[in-house]
Design an enzyme around this catalytic site. Structure first.
Site, PDB file in Angstrom:
ATOM      1  N   ARG A  21      28.438  26.581 -64.198  1.00 53.31           N
ATOM      2  CA  ARG A  21      29.453  26.898 -64.233  1.00 53.31           C
ATOM      3  C   ARG A  21      29.894  27.743 -66.066  1.00 53.31           C
ATOM      4  O   ARG A  21      31.109  28.794 -66.252  1.00 53.31           O
ATOM      5  CB  ARG A  21      30.589  25.893 -63.470  1.00 53.31           C
ATOM      6  CG  ARG A  21      32.121  26.917 -63.704  1.00 53.31           C
ATOM      7  CD  ARG A  21      33.623  25.273 -63.369  1.00 53.31           C
ATOM      8  NE  ARG A  21      34.223  25.903 -63.668  1.00 53.31           N
ATOM      9  CZ  ARG A  21      34.924  25.150 -64.730  1.00 53.31           C
ATOM     10  NH1 ARG A  21      34.132  24.355 -65.960  1.00 53.31           N
ATOM     11  NH2 ARG A  21      36.487  24.891 -64.800  1.00 53.31           N
ATOM     12  N   ALA A  22      29.739  26.107 -66.640  1.00 58.56           N
ATOM     13  CA  ALA A  22      30.320  26.873 -68.184  1.00 58.56           C
ATOM     14  C   ALA A  22      28.778  28.219 -68.836  1.00 58.56           C
ATOM     15  O   ALA A  22      29.664  28.631 -69.546  1.00 58.56           O
ATOM     16  CB  ALA A  22      29.619  25.589 -69.162  1.00 58.56           C
ATOM     17  N   VAL A  23      27.617  28.489 -68.427  1.00 60.36           N
ATOM     18  CA  VAL A  23      26.821  29.003 -68.531  1.00 60.36           C
ATOM     19  C   VAL A  23      27.409  30.126 -68.377  1.00 60.36           C
ATOM     20  O   VAL A  23      28.169  31.321 -69.456  1.00 60.36           O
ATOM     21  CB  VAL A  23      25.664  29.607 -68.379  1.00 60.36           C
ATOM     22  CG1 VAL A  23      24.895  30.378 -68.710  1.00 60.36           C
ATOM     23  CG2 VAL A  23      24.718  28.045 -68.804  1.00 60.36           C
ATOM     24  N   SER A 105      10.371  21.162 -66.431  1.00 61.86           N
ATOM     25  CA  SER A 105      11.636  22.369 -66.214  1.00 61.86           C
ATOM     26  C   SER A 105      11.351  23.119 -67.624  1.00 61.86           C
ATOM     27  O   SER A 105      11.060  24.188 -67.747  1.00 61.86           O
ATOM     28  CB  SER A 105      12.706  21.980 -65.367  1.00 61.86           C
ATOM     29  OG  SER A 105      12.606  21.490 -64.712  1.00 61.86           O
ATOM     30  N   ASP A 127      16.544  10.830 -64.752  1.00 67.26           N
ATOM     31  CA  ASP A 127      15.838   9.574 -65.395  1.00 67.26           C
ATOM     32  C   ASP A 127      16.022   9.959 -66.690  1.00 67.26           C
ATOM     33  O   ASP A 127      15.506   8.813 -67.450  1.00 67.26           O
ATOM     34  CB  ASP A 127      14.441  10.691 -65.557  1.00 67.26           C
ATOM     35  CG  ASP A 127      13.227  11.055 -63.854  1.00 67.26           C
ATOM     36  OD1 ASP A 127      14.583  10.295 -62.828  1.00 67.26           O
ATOM     37  OD2 ASP A 127      13.214  11.708 -63.560  1.00 67.26           O
ATOM     38  N   ARG A 162      21.260 -15.383 -51.209  1.00 66.30           N
ATOM     39  CA  ARG A 162      20.087 -14.243 -51.258  1.00 66.30           C
ATOM     40  C   ARG A 162      19.682 -14.023 -52.778  1.00 66.30           C
ATOM     41  O   ARG A 162      20.685 -13.334 -53.395  1.00 66.30           O
ATOM     42  CB  ARG A 162      20.758 -13.327 -50.054  1.00 66.30           C
ATOM     43  CG  ARG A 162      20.420 -13.997 -48.926  1.00 66.30           C
ATOM     44  CD  ARG A 162      20.177 -12.456 -48.194  1.00 66.30           C
ATOM     45  NE  ARG A 162      20.295 -12.931 -47.004  1.00 66.30           N
ATOM     46  CZ  ARG A 162      20.936 -13.083 -45.303  1.00 66.30           C
ATOM     47  NH1 ARG A 162      21.625 -11.721 -45.942  1.00 66.30           N
ATOM     48  NH2 ARG A 162      20.478 -13.358 -44.545  1.00 66.30           N
ATOM     49  N   GLU A 187      19.406 -10.290 -62.872  1.00 65.07           N
ATOM     50  CA  GLU A 187      18.791 -11.786 -63.768  1.00 65.07           C
ATOM     51  C   GLU A 187      17.566 -11.265 -64.355  1.00 65.07           C
ATOM     52  O   GLU A 187      16.609 -11.695 -64.801  1.00 65.07           O
ATOM     53  CB  GLU A 187      18.538 -12.308 -62.180  1.00 65.07           C
ATOM     54  CG  GLU A 187      19.631 -13.498 -61.934  1.00 65.07           C
ATOM     55  CD  GLU A 187      21.078 -13.321 -61.978  1.00 65.07           C
ATOM     56  OE1 GLU A 187      20.565 -11.659 -61.315  1.00 65.07           O
ATOM     57  OE2 GLU A 187      21.854 -13.722 -62.714  1.00 65.07           O
ATOM     58  N   LYS A 213      23.081 -20.541 -59.858  1.00 66.03           N
ATOM     59  CA  LYS A 213      23.607 -18.958 -59.075  1.00 66.03           C
ATOM     60  C   LYS A 213      24.122 -19.222 -57.786  1.00 66.03           C
ATOM     61  O   LYS A 213      22.629 -19.453 -57.226  1.00 66.03           O
ATOM     62  CB  LYS A 213      22.536 -17.976 -60.133  1.00 66.03           C
ATOM     63  CG  LYS A 213      23.007 -18.061 -61.815  1.00 66.03           C
ATOM     64  CD  LYS A 213      22.255 -16.883 -62.062  1.00 66.03           C
ATOM     65  CE  LYS A 213      22.931 -16.778 -63.540  1.00 66.03           C
ATOM     66  NZ  LYS A 213      22.280 -15.261 -64.406  1.00 66.03           N
ATOM     67  N   ARG A 256      21.013  10.257 -56.771  1.00 68.75           N
ATOM     68  CA  ARG A 256      21.203  11.777 -57.113  1.00 68.75           C
ATOM     69  C   ARG A 256      21.984  12.755 -56.647  1.00 68.75           C
ATOM     70  O   ARG A 256      21.881  13.835 -56.929  1.00 68.75           O
ATOM     71  CB  ARG A 256      19.457  12.659 -56.821  1.00 68.75           C
ATOM     72  CG  ARG A 256      18.878  12.676 -57.867  1.00 68.75           C
ATOM     73  CD  ARG A 256      17.289  12.908 -57.913  1.00 68.75           C
ATOM     74  NE  ARG A 256      17.644  14.322 -56.921  1.00 68.75           N
ATOM     75  CZ  ARG A 256      15.850  14.620 -56.734  1.00 68.75           C
ATOM     76  NH1 ARG A 256      15.097  14.260 -56.956  1.00 68.75           N
ATOM     77  NH2 ARG A 256      15.405  15.772 -55.520  1.00 68.75           N
TER      78      ARG A 256
HETATM   79  O1  F6P Z   1      13.106  13.822 -61.757  1.00 66.31           O
HETATM   80  C1  F6P Z   1      14.187  13.512 -60.688  1.00 66.31           C
HETATM   81  C2  F6P Z   1      13.799  12.560 -59.732  1.00 66.31           C
HETATM   82  O2  F6P Z   1      14.484  11.940 -58.616  1.00 66.31           O
HETATM   83  C3  F6P Z   1      12.486  10.705 -59.698  1.00 66.31           C
HETATM   84  O3  F6P Z   1      13.253   9.836 -60.408  1.00 66.31           O
HETATM   85  C4  F6P Z   1      11.853  10.868 -58.735  1.00 66.31           C
HETATM   86  O4  F6P Z   1      10.696  10.369 -59.387  1.00 66.31           O
HETATM   87  C5  F6P Z   1      11.388  12.275 -58.176  1.00 66.31           C
HETATM   88  O5  F6P Z   1      12.732  12.864 -58.936  1.00 66.31           O
HETATM   89  C6  F6P Z   1      11.633  12.336 -56.909  1.00 66.31           C
HETATM   90  O6  F6P Z   1      10.938  14.075 -56.684  1.00 66.31           O
HETATM   91  P1  F6P Z   1      11.621  14.343 -55.585  1.00 66.31           P
HETATM   92  O7  F6P Z   1      12.908  14.586 -55.205  1.00 66.31           O
HETATM   93  O8  F6P Z   1      10.759  16.394 -55.363  1.00 66.31           O
HETATM   94  O9  F6P Z   1      10.845  13.351 -54.101  1.00 66.31           O
END
Ligand code: F6P
Length: 323
Positions: A21-23, A105, A127, A162, A187, A213, A256
């Site tokens: 959007r910003a781009v 990328s 990551d 647990r 921990e 704990k 994600r």
């Molecule tokens: O690079 C982002 C990431 O979510 C990593 O944390 C993970 O190892 C990988 O992509 C998983 O890849 P894919 O979505 O192709 O399974």
């Protein structure tokens, strides 16, 4: 510069839509025409482009993922694939490209820029393993989702006395696990850069149990050699135990796809605007990132194919605070 392309590549990350959007809107403001490239590098190889208007990027700043789609593209890794991409850019008169993505990328961005295409990268991956930036778009949200899961597991852990193993994403980088573990008061945090063996995990859990704990959290980054499955097998074989009953949860892709946090939206907005500024000012072959509270540009040549090391002090800190 008249026509620019924008694509998202690699694993999607919350905030990618905000960056597109910003781009798009800042490029339109500078009088440029913007083409969205569908499905990352694959769309560039296939010539799968669509013009983007200001309205096309409306109503998505708050949505995770990427509406342009993303892919991991083997063809683009070949010279022939990149030659096709170059041809497609030429056919559409596209004279600048913005690539929103992570490590792999931006290595692709570097390769394309070596072929003479003005490319600007925007740092985006959950990551946070990319050099040339302190933070990447998507990482803050992924930490928050991981932290939410840890908080929930702590609650149910307390009810049942647990211990929980929580496996996070992050590929070969322990940043996500370390930050979520620190914020969640884990921990034990085991990351590829500083693995904790199953026997040491057992000792630390036992000690935590002895200290009274009511629960314990062990965060394990997915890139660890001694991964969750191996640790579980260790505990299975040695049922003498640690006091706590043990359960495991693997978070995987759930971290994600969340809606981007305010921090990720703002980061995406700032980096997106600067990527267009770089192109319109004649600067390319750079990664736009955020370092020491400023938007920065780093040559792609300096970051391609390399990964950012983790701050080892944080690992020690986590250990001290788990007492
Ligand atoms: O690079 C982002 C990431 O979510 C990593 O944390 C993970 O190892 C990988 O992509 C998983 O890849 P894919 O979505 O192709 O399974």
């Amino acid at each position: 510069m008249k026509n620019i392309g924008v694509l998202t590549s690699g694993g999607d990350a919350p905030g990618m839509n905000a960056a597109i959007r910003a781009v798009t809107r800042s490029a339109i403001d500078e009088g440029m025409t913007v083409y969205g490239v569908n499905h990352g590098w694959q769309g560039l190889v296939d010539g799968d482009f669509r013009p983007l208007s200001a309205r096309d990027v409306g109503g998505m700043i708050h949505i995770g993922g990427t509406f342009l789609g993303s892919a991991r593209c083997a063809e683009f890794r070949q010279e022939s694939g990149r030659a096709k991409a170059l041809g497609n850019l030429g056919q559409h008169d596209i004279d600048g490209l913005v690539v929103i993505g992570g490590n792999g990328s931006q290595t692709g961005s570097h390769l394309l820029s070596q072929m003479g295409v003005p490319v600007v990268g925007i740092a985006s991956t959950i990551d946070n393993d990319l050099l040339g930036t302190d933070v990447t778009i998507g990482c803050d949200t992924a930490i928050n989702v991981t932290l939410g899961a840890i908080d929930h597991l702590r609650t149910t852990g307390s009810s049942h006395h647990r211990a929980f193993l929580v496996e996070t994403m992050g590929r070969d980088c322990g940043y996500l696990a370390m930050m979520a573990g620190l914020a969640g008061g884990a921990e034990v945090i085991s990351i590829p850069e500083c693995e904790v063996s199953a026997s040491e995990i057992a000792q630390r859990l036992h000690a935590a149990y002895e200290r009274g704990k009511t629960h314990a959290i062990v965060v394990i980054a997915e890139g660890c050699k001694e991964n969750t499955a191996k640790i579980l097998a260790y505990f299975d074989a040695d049922k003498q135990g640690v006091g706590f009953e043990l359960r495991a949860t693997t978070l995987g892709h759930v971290v994600r796809g969340a809606p981007p946090s305010a921090s990720d939206r703002l980061l995406a907005t700032r980096l997106g605007v600067d990527a267009v500024k770089a192109l319109s000012g004649g600067e390319a072959g750079v990664l736009v990132g955020y370092q020491r509270n400023e938007v920065t540009r780093t040559p792609l040549a300096d970051i391609a194919g390399r990964t950012k090391p983790i701050d080892a002090d944080m690992v020690n800190l986590a250990r001290i605070l788990a007492k």
